[in-house]
Design a protein around this motif. Structure first.
Motif, PDB file in Angstrom:
ATOM      1  N   ILE A 207       0.815  -1.208   0.210  1.00  0.00           N
ATOM      2  CA  ILE A 207       0.050   0.060   0.019  1.00  0.00           C
ATOM      3  C   ILE A 207       0.975   1.123  -0.053  1.00  0.00           C
ATOM      4  CG2 ILE A 207      -1.603   1.395   1.435  1.00  0.00           C
ATOM      5  CD1 ILE A 207      -2.799  -1.318   2.603  1.00  0.00           C
ATOM      6  N   TYR A 208       0.648   2.077  -0.997  1.00  0.00           N
ATOM      7  CA  TYR A 208       1.371   3.262  -1.238  1.00  0.00           C
ATOM      8  C   TYR A 208       0.761   4.473  -0.135  1.00  0.00           C
ATOM      9  CZ  TYR A 208       4.068   0.748  -4.893  1.00  0.00           C
ATOM     10  OH  TYR A 208       4.748  -0.230  -5.394  1.00  0.00           O
ATOM     11  N   GLY A 209       1.576   4.966   0.574  1.00  0.00           N
ATOM     12  CA  GLY A 209       1.119   5.965   1.692  1.00  0.00           C
ATOM     13  C   GLY A 209       0.462   5.191   2.796  1.00  0.00           C
ATOM     14  N   ASP A 210      -0.573   6.030   3.492  1.00  0.00           N
ATOM     15  CA  ASP A 210      -1.256   5.246   4.802  1.00  0.00           C
ATOM     16  C   ASP A 210      -2.373   4.310   4.378  1.00  0.00           C
ATOM     17  OD1 ASP A 210      -2.899   7.196   4.228  1.00  0.00           O
ATOM     18  OD2 ASP A 210      -2.305   8.360   6.023  1.00  0.00           O
ATOM     19  N   GLY A 211      -2.816   4.401   3.250  1.00  0.00           N
ATOM     20  CA  GLY A 211      -4.060   3.762   2.742  1.00  0.00           C
ATOM     21  C   GLY A 211      -5.245   4.628   2.961  1.00  0.00           C
ATOM     22  N   SER A 212      -5.127   5.798   3.338  1.00  0.00           N
ATOM     23  CA  SER A 212      -6.161   6.744   3.464  1.00  0.00           C
ATOM     24  C   SER A 212      -6.812   7.342   2.260  1.00  0.00           C
ATOM     25  CB  SER A 212      -6.073   7.671   4.596  1.00  0.00           C
ATOM     26  OG  SER A 212      -5.150   8.488   4.172  1.00  0.00           O
ATOM     27  N   GLN A 213      -5.892   7.312   1.266  1.00  0.00           N
ATOM     28  CA  GLN A 213      -6.240   8.123  -0.015  1.00  0.00           C
ATOM     29  C   GLN A 213      -7.343   7.353  -0.610  1.00  0.00           C
ATOM     30  OE1 GLN A 213      -3.356   6.501   0.647  1.00  0.00           O
ATOM     31  NE2 GLN A 213      -2.463   5.840  -1.298  1.00  0.00           N
ATOM     32  N   THR A 214      -8.345   7.740  -1.268  1.00  0.00           N
ATOM     33  CA  THR A 214      -9.603   6.976  -1.775  1.00  0.00           C
ATOM     34  C   THR A 214      -9.767   7.069  -3.354  1.00  0.00           C
ATOM     35  OG1 THR A 214     -10.939   9.150  -2.088  1.00  0.00           O
ATOM     36  CG2 THR A 214     -10.997   8.053   0.087  1.00  0.00           C
ATOM     37  N   ARG A 215     -10.378   6.051  -3.853  1.00  0.00           N
ATOM     38  CA  ARG A 215     -10.664   5.834  -5.252  1.00  0.00           C
ATOM     39  C   ARG A 215     -12.307   5.199  -5.539  1.00  0.00           C
ATOM     40  NH1 ARG A 215      -6.576   8.013  -5.155  1.00  0.00           N
ATOM     41  NH2 ARG A 215      -4.609   7.681  -6.292  1.00  0.00           N
ATOM     42  N   SER A 216     -12.625   5.645  -6.391  1.00  0.00           N
ATOM     43  CA  SER A 216     -13.826   4.862  -6.907  1.00  0.00           C
ATOM     44  C   SER A 216     -13.741   3.872  -8.176  1.00  0.00           C
ATOM     45  CB  SER A 216     -15.004   6.147  -7.331  1.00  0.00           C
ATOM     46  OG  SER A 216     -15.037   7.008  -6.385  1.00  0.00           O
ATOM     47  N   PHE A 217     -14.147   2.593  -7.885  1.00  0.00           N
ATOM     48  CA  PHE A 217     -13.773   1.593  -8.846  1.00  0.00           C
ATOM     49  C   PHE A 217     -15.005   0.914  -9.702  1.00  0.00           C
ATOM     50  CE2 PHE A 217     -11.126   1.362  -5.040  1.00  0.00           C
ATOM     51  CZ  PHE A 217      -9.711   1.340  -5.532  1.00  0.00           C
ATOM     52  N   CYS A 218     -14.979   1.282 -11.089  1.00  0.00           N
ATOM     53  CA  CYS A 218     -16.011   0.964 -11.879  1.00  0.00           C
ATOM     54  C   CYS A 218     -15.618  -0.449 -12.716  1.00  0.00           C
ATOM     55  CB  CYS A 218     -16.204   1.990 -12.808  1.00  0.00           C
ATOM     56  SG  CYS A 218     -17.531   1.987 -14.175  1.00  0.00           S
ATOM     57  N   TYR A 219     -16.608  -1.405 -12.575  1.00  0.00           N
ATOM     58  CA  TYR A 219     -16.479  -2.575 -13.259  1.00  0.00           C
ATOM     59  C   TYR A 219     -16.464  -2.414 -14.721  1.00  0.00           C
ATOM     60  CZ  TYR A 219     -16.631  -7.607 -14.268  1.00  0.00           C
ATOM     61  OH  TYR A 219     -16.322  -8.974 -14.726  1.00  0.00           O
ATOM     62  N   VAL A 220     -15.756  -2.995 -15.570  1.00  0.00           N
ATOM     63  CA  VAL A 220     -15.608  -2.731 -16.815  1.00  0.00           C
ATOM     64  C   VAL A 220     -16.720  -2.926 -17.777  1.00  0.00           C
ATOM     65  CG1 VAL A 220     -14.949  -5.287 -17.353  1.00  0.00           C
ATOM     66  CG2 VAL A 220     -14.118  -3.733 -18.989  1.00  0.00           C
ATOM     67  N   ASP A 221     -17.491  -3.802 -17.458  1.00  0.00           N
ATOM     68  CA  ASP A 221     -18.857  -3.926 -18.162  1.00  0.00           C
ATOM     69  C   ASP A 221     -19.724  -2.643 -18.010  1.00  0.00           C
ATOM     70  OD1 ASP A 221     -18.171  -6.510 -18.705  1.00  0.00           O
ATOM     71  OD2 ASP A 221     -19.637  -7.485 -17.687  1.00  0.00           O
TER      72      ASP A 221
END
Length: 317
Positions: A207-221
């Motif tokens: 994990i790069y950083g402390d893991g607190s950074q956020t992302r939003s993950f969209c499934y390919v379909d």
């Protein structure tokens, strides 16, 4: 003999992760598909199952050089999207975004084709606005190690809008947020594939950083459906349009979700955060909901299961 009148669609970067799924979808929708790729990060194996289809054609070509074909629509997806690949040859990455856009826009102008640009949430940089709306201009470092990709995509958007204003070209611009699913490259350095591969191999989860950074993950379909809807939308909707899943997770939450599903005894290891890595990423998809009647259906839990199943299969071979 009945003459077929199929829509002729060009997909640049068509052997890549997103591109191969798009080619599959367009064939299912009854299109004649020309897949163009220089195989810098795309893989022939991603489209091998399509080669027997008489309405599918694969061409090795680099979009930094002009292409002379006859088409009705163009999806311009050509450009390595993972930091490992785009930082390996940053000059070529910028050329792919900028020269590639110029060449594909020139082709669209000559053939009067509608053209869609696969832009990116990276045009927002490390944002000061959260969630990110299309009206936000972004906060991008123009001289950092990620600039070849971020600024290349920003310049491509500029070119698309200038061709639209100057030549009345029919354009569509999609800003794609983190997308995952089968056919991601196991060594592309992206967080979902990294975590899954590390967990399946029993290695430490980095994990790069402390893991607190956020992302939003969209499934390919879901993403492919959004792109197809945008291409088919009324001429007046040019974009940019955010495309992604607005469900927001910390990187630590993602790592824990992967570990829970894979099992094993992998440990979580914290490493320094890379330069210019954004702290937050979440799309505001109000425009896509209103204008395209589109929003993602696949929740992270289900998408991860399908992606883990894919990696389990290819890593065992």
């Amino acid at each position: 003999m009945q003459i077929e009148n199929k829509k002729r669609v060009l997909v640049t970067g068509g052997a890549g992760f997103l591109g191969s799924h798009l080619c599959e979808r367009l064939l299912a929708d009854g299109c004649d598909v020309l897949c163009v790729d220089n195989f810098y990060s795309g893989l022939k194996g991603n489209v091998a199952h399509l080669l027997a289809n008489p309405h599918f054609e694969l061409m090795r070509h680099d979009v930094t050089f002009p292409l002379y074909v006859e088409v009705d629509e163009i999806y311009n997806l050509a450009c390595p999207a993972s930091p490992i690949y785009y930082q390996r040859d940053p000059v070529q990455t910028t050329k792919t975004s900028v020269h590639g856009a110029i060449n594909m826009l020139g082709l669209a102008k000559r053939t009067k084709a509608r053209i869609l640009q696969a832009s990116t949430s990276e045009v927002y940089g490390d944002p000061e606005v959260h969630p990110q709306q299309e009206s936000y201009w972004g906060r991008v470092n123009p001289i950092g190690i990620r600039s070849c990709y971020d600024e290349g995509k920003r310049c491509a958007e500029t070119l698309f809008f200038d061709y639209w204003r100057q030549y009345s070209l029919e354009i569509k611009v999609a800003r794609i947020f983190n997308t995952y699913g089968p056919r991601m490259h196991p060594n592309d350095g992206r967080v979902v594939s990294n975590f899954i591969v590390q967990a399946l191999q029993g290695k430490d989860i980095t994990i790069y950083g402390d893991g607190s950074q956020t992302r939003s993950f969209c499934y390919v379909d879901d993403m492919i459906t959004g792109l197809v809807h945008l291409m088919a939308s009324p001429k007046k909707l040019v974009g940019p349009v955010n495309m992604g899943n607005p469900d927001e997770f910390t990187i630590l939450e993602l790592a824990e979700a992967v570990l829970t599903k894979v099992g094993g005894k992998s440990r979580l290891v914290m490493l320094p955060l890379p330069e210019d890595d954004p702290k937050q990423r979440k799309p505001d998809i109000t425009l896509a909901k209103q204008q395209l009647a589109w929003e993602p259906d696949v929740k992270l839990e289900m998408g991860l299961e399908k992606t883990i199943e894919y990696f389990r299969r290819i890593l065992i071979k």
